[in-house]
Design an enzyme around this catalytic site. Sequence first.
Site, short mmCIF file in Angstrom:
data_model
loop_
_atom_site.label_atom_id
_atom_site.label_comp_id
_atom_site.label_asym_id
_atom_site.label_seq_id
_atom_site.Cartn_x
_atom_site.Cartn_y
_atom_site.Cartn_z
N GLY A 46 -1.18 7.23 0.43
CA GLY A 46 -0.59 7.45 1.76
C GLY A 46 -0.50 6.15 2.51
O GLY A 46 -1.19 5.18 2.17
N CYS A 94 -9.27 3.50 2.44
CA CYS A 94 -8.14 3.15 3.29
C CYS A 94 -7.63 1.78 2.88
O CYS A 94 -8.42 0.85 2.69
CB CYS A 94 -8.58 3.13 4.76
SG CYS A 94 -7.22 2.78 5.90
N LEU A 95 -6.32 1.66 2.76
CA LEU A 95 -5.73 0.37 2.36
C LEU A 95 -6.01 -0.71 3.40
O LEU A 95 -5.95 -1.89 3.07
CB LEU A 95 -4.22 0.53 2.14
CG LEU A 95 -3.83 1.44 0.97
CD1 LEU A 95 -2.32 1.62 0.92
CD2 LEU A 95 -4.36 0.90 -0.35
N HIS A 136 -5.90 12.00 7.58
CA HIS A 136 -6.23 10.56 7.56
C HIS A 136 -5.05 9.75 8.13
O HIS A 136 -5.25 8.85 8.96
CB HIS A 136 -6.55 10.16 6.11
CG HIS A 136 -6.77 8.70 5.87
ND1 HIS A 136 -7.98 8.19 5.42
CD2 HIS A 136 -5.95 7.63 5.99
CE1 HIS A 136 -7.88 6.88 5.29
NE2 HIS A 136 -6.65 6.51 5.62
O1 GNR Z 1 -4.91 5.48 -0.83
C1 GNR Z 1 -5.59 6.20 -0.08
N1 GNR Z 1 -6.47 7.08 -0.62
C2 GNR Z 1 -7.12 8.05 0.11
C3 GNR Z 1 -8.17 8.73 -0.50
C4 GNR Z 1 -8.84 9.74 0.17
C5 GNR Z 1 -8.46 10.06 1.45
C6 GNR Z 1 -7.43 9.38 2.09
C7 GNR Z 1 -6.76 8.39 1.42
S1 GNR Z 1 -5.44 7.58 2.20
C8 GNR Z 1 -5.49 6.03 1.39
C9 GNR Z 1 -4.32 5.15 1.80
C10 GNR Z 1 -4.43 4.83 3.27
O2 GNR Z 1 -5.18 4.02 3.74
N2 GNR Z 1 -3.67 5.52 4.08
O3 GNR Z 1 -3.75 5.32 5.40
NI NI Z 2 -5.76 4.61 5.78
#
Ligand code: GNR
Ligand code: NI
Length: 171
Positions: A46, A94-95, A136
Amino acid sequence: MTIKPLIILPDPVLRQVSKPIERVDADLQRLSDDMLETMYDAPGIGLAAIQIGVPRRMLVIDLSKEGEEKQPLVFINPEIVSSSEDRSVYEEGCLSIPDYYAEVERPAKVTVKYLDREGKEQSVEADGLLATCLQHEIDHLNGVLFIDHISRLKREMVIKKFTKAAKSKAL
Ligand code: GNR
Ligand code: NI
């Protein structure tokens, strides 16, 4: 399509509240393509526009597995219209907070209203990983990070670590 640099903690841009999108046009579709390419490159499941520095209410998700056909989803002006009482716990990452993972409890099911890539009104009843991921990402649109849902001690440790790392990289 372009891979954009990701905004990383503790950049205050991540705390901005993103503004609603007024028009679904070619520029916006280009932005959604850039977000998808950036997400696939990372790789992640995401991405919210603010993570590439654009404070607009749009997010992309793709939960397809490696080797499967891609399933890109684009959510414009998403709104959670209902949440279940029952909760589920997922290990989130989260990235914008690379290589840090923690368990987060959230409503297990959510109904989300949004506009799709064509600007058409849609609604989805999500559970499982899609429900977690939508929550998220919608948090990002409100300047909220998954570490805001963990203990204060853990959160402060993560922020301290990323603040130090950012200082050592700054010139
Ligand atoms: O890549 C992502 N993996 C993830 C794993 C568990 C719950 C939420 C996420 S979102 C994250 C990518 C991201 O930071 N999106 O904002
Ligand atoms: Ni995130």
